[in-house]
Design a protein around this motif. Structure first.
Motif, PDB file in Angstrom:
ATOM      1  N   ASN A 107      34.638 -88.554  39.239  1.00 27.81           N
ATOM      2  CA  ASN A 107      35.468 -89.056  40.582  1.00 27.81           C
ATOM      3  C   ASN A 107      35.909 -87.017  40.790  1.00 27.81           C
ATOM      4  OD1 ASN A 107      37.606 -91.491  40.717  1.00 27.81           O
ATOM      5  ND2 ASN A 107      36.570 -90.841  38.363  1.00 27.81           N
TER       6      ASN A 107
ATOM      7  N   HIS B 281      43.647 -87.533  34.345  1.00 30.49           N
ATOM      8  CA  HIS B 281      43.732 -87.196  32.398  1.00 30.49           C
ATOM      9  C   HIS B 281      42.379 -87.042  32.487  1.00 30.49           C
ATOM     10  CE1 HIS B 281      42.164 -90.571  35.038  1.00 30.49           C
ATOM     11  NE2 HIS B 281      41.342 -91.285  33.548  1.00 30.49           N
TER      12      HIS B 281
ATOM     13  N   ASP C 125      35.092 -88.986  33.682  1.00 29.04           N
ATOM     14  CA  ASP C 125      35.099 -89.272  34.823  1.00 29.04           C
ATOM     15  C   ASP C 125      36.210 -88.780  35.296  1.00 29.04           C
ATOM     16  OD1 ASP C 125      36.601 -91.368  33.799  1.00 29.04           O
ATOM     17  OD2 ASP C 125      36.026 -92.982  35.268  1.00 29.04           O
ATOM     18  N   HIS C 126      36.767 -88.020  34.842  1.00 32.79           N
ATOM     19  CA  HIS C 126      37.963 -87.345  35.772  1.00 32.79           C
ATOM     20  C   HIS C 126      37.964 -85.451  35.300  1.00 32.79           C
ATOM     21  CE1 HIS C 126      39.763 -90.837  37.377  1.00 32.79           C
ATOM     22  NE2 HIS C 126      39.001 -91.678  35.865  1.00 32.79           N
TER      23      HIS C 126
ATOM     24  N   ASP D  77      43.762 -92.677  37.617  1.00 33.12           N
ATOM     25  CA  ASP D  77      43.892 -94.541  36.515  1.00 33.12           C
ATOM     26  C   ASP D  77      44.986 -95.287  36.621  1.00 33.12           C
ATOM     27  OD1 ASP D  77      41.199 -94.664  36.661  1.00 33.12           O
ATOM     28  OD2 ASP D  77      40.260 -94.177  35.279  1.00 33.12           O
TER      29      ASP D  77
ATOM     30  N   HIS E  35      42.896-100.503  32.873  1.00 37.59           N
ATOM     31  CA  HIS E  35      43.521-100.137  33.974  1.00 37.59           C
ATOM     32  C   HIS E  35      44.226-101.520  34.542  1.00 37.59           C
ATOM     33  CE1 HIS E  35      40.087 -97.120  35.275  1.00 37.59           C
ATOM     34  NE2 HIS E  35      39.890 -97.901  34.457  1.00 37.59           N
TER      35      HIS E  35
ATOM     36  N   HIS F 124      37.942 -95.249  43.216  1.00 35.47           N
ATOM     37  CA  HIS F 124      37.299 -95.777  41.313  1.00 35.47           C
ATOM     38  C   HIS F 124      36.991 -96.778  41.453  1.00 35.47           C
ATOM     39  CE1 HIS F 124      37.069 -94.747  37.995  1.00 35.47           C
ATOM     40  NE2 HIS F 124      38.495 -94.757  37.597  1.00 35.47           N
TER      41      HIS F 124
HETATM   42 ZN   LIG Z   1      38.270 -93.445  36.148  1.00 40.07          ZN
END
Ligand SMILES: [Zn+2]
Ligand SMILES: [Zn+2]
Length: 457
Positions: A15, A60, A64-65, A182, A402, A424
């Motif tokens: 992301n 966060h 992936d962030h 997320d 999630h 995402h």
């Molecule tokens: Zn994520």
């Protein structure tokens, strides 16, 4: 307002989103792709002119962030970097671990550009991060202000996903933009549910991870916890142990909290629990902040209460699978060379042993392939590894961090923004939202941002 999706494809991926608002340029998140290697694992940072950003905002501490943050910081040394205090502490651990992983991959796979950053660079990066509290107004110059009437300001909201995770509200140009990061709208065992703003949002940038599946009818976290406990007891009665592949950050601590509760209720006795070194470091951060953040079981010290045994890759091959033990090992997707992958190879072919899945796994990952395999199928945990006949018990539980798609849609309906930007999510997930929103919320403009294309909202 200008917006560019810096990811390389429409997918869960790595992301990073560029925004220009109120005369300021910023990037939301700087992730690293969990499945790609080298340059391809990075977002397309070339789309933003080096040295041009005012700020980088991190939602966060999942890879992936935040996984490529030091790379983005190197390209924009003048940009201020903002995140919550728990996210900073967790990202520190995660990114140093990432350096170690990349150093190993450089050696084993010959990826010449690894490591993408060094331990030294990470130490300097951490010092430059500016931590902000939830529900505070900040300018991109790093000044805390009493309210939003100060040019471009931002505000973090608890997203209920993992410790420190935030949705980010930006106000400027008489526009309000909210990036969910997320999010979970359901309570987890440890994390409380999201507390998000519901009014006055013009542009909503929302994650769509679970858009490809409906929530099981009658689902409740408590019900799932009971089913999980019963499965643990049945696995022990069969005379075996249980491997639970889990992400080190988030899922491990949720799982440890569940096991603590089962033990406290007297439902689970004398079951040794094993976790990996990275999970231990991350759990230490959770314990340090146990009384300082909004969560369930405030103050609960997971490591003291559970006393997990720590396994590393050196002793994993010598540890007997045995009986009555719980191995909660990362990675959650059972990526090759990780603890869960190595350990699985030793119990897959044994009918007394059990393998429990408790979260998302990419269908192409070893965990994804095992989740969909049938008893007796030949399965392979990685290239060049021996095929094994699947004989152990495989069970799947939903402890997702999630929000289910039904609640994300409900949230979009409540907010009713002018524009909703879907990010995402893999293509089937994004498509579900696209068609639902266009049929059920005709007043909301839906945008699936093509990577690299500039949008004006
Ligand atoms: Zn994520
Ligand atoms: Zn996440």
């Amino acid at each position: 307002m200008r917006f560019i999706n810096l990811t390389r494809r429409t997918e869960i991926g790595a992301n990073a989103y560029f925004l220009e608002l109120g005369g300021k340029k910023l990037v939301l998140d700087a992730g690293l792709h969990p499945k790609e290697e080298g340059e391809a694992a990075l977002p397309n940072f070339r789309l933003v002119q080096d040295g041009s950003l005012d700020a980088i905002l991190v939602s966060h501490a999942h890879q992936d962030h935040v996984g490529s943050l030091p790379v983005l910081m190197r390209r924009h040394p003048q940009a201020l970097v903002f995140m919550t205090d728990p996210t900073a502490k967790l990202s520190d651990v995660m990114l140093h671990n990432s350096v170690n992983v990349m150093l190993r991959q450089r050696e084993e796979l010959g990826i010449a550009i690894y490591p993408l950053f060094t331990h030294r660079e990470m130490e300097r990066a951490v010092e430059a991060w500016q931590t902000v509290g939830f529900r505070q107004h900040w300018t991109l110059e790093g000044e805390r202000v009493p309210g939003p009437d100060h040019g471009l300001t931002f505000e973090m909201y608890e997203s209920g996903h993992i410790l420190g995770a935030a949705g980010i509200l930006l106000r400027g140009e008489q526009k309000t933009v909210f990036y969910t990061g997320d999010v979970n709208f359901l309570e987890q065992t440890l994390m409380r549910s999201a507390e998000f703003p519901e009014t006055g949002i013009d542009v909503l940038i929302i994650e769509t991870t679970r858009g490809d599946r409906a929530l099981a009818s009658g689902y409740s976290r408590k019900g799932e916890e009971s089913r999980f406990l019963a499965a643990i007891q049945a696995a022990f009665e069969r005379g075996g142990s249980i491997l639970i592949p889990v992400f080190a950050l988030g899922k491990t601590q949720e799982l440890l909290t569940m096991l603590y509760l089962f033990k406290r209720q007297g439902e689970l006795k004398h079951a040794p629990i094993y976790i990996g070194g990275l999970s231990t470091k991350i759990t230490i951060v959770h314990d340090q902040l146990a009384s300082r953040v909004s969560r369930q079981y405030e103050g609960l010290q997971l490591l003291d209460s559970i006393e997990p045994r720590v396994l590393n890759s050196r002793d994993i091959s010598k540890t007997p699978v045995g009986r009555g033990k719980i191995f909660a090992l990362s990675s959650g997707m059972m990526t090759e060379k990780t603890l869960s992958n190595q350990f699985a190879d030793r119990l897959l072919g044994d009918a007394r042993q059990s393998l429990f899945f408790v979260g998302y796994a990419d269908p192409d990952s070893p965990a994804g392939r095992l989740k969909s395999a049938q008893m007796g199928d030949l399965v392979q945990l990685g290239e060049g590894m021996p095929s094994r006949e699947l004989a152990c018990q495989v069970s799947v539980f939903d402890f997702s961090a999630h929000a289910p798609r039904e609640l994300l849609l409900e949230y979009i309906r409540k907010v009713s923004p002018k524009v909703v930007v879907l990010v995402h999510g893999d293509p089937p997930a994004v498509s579900w939202f696209e068609s639902k929103i266009s049929t059920e919320l005709p007043g909301v403009k839906v945008v699936v941002p093509l990577p690299g294309i500039e949008y004006e909202f």
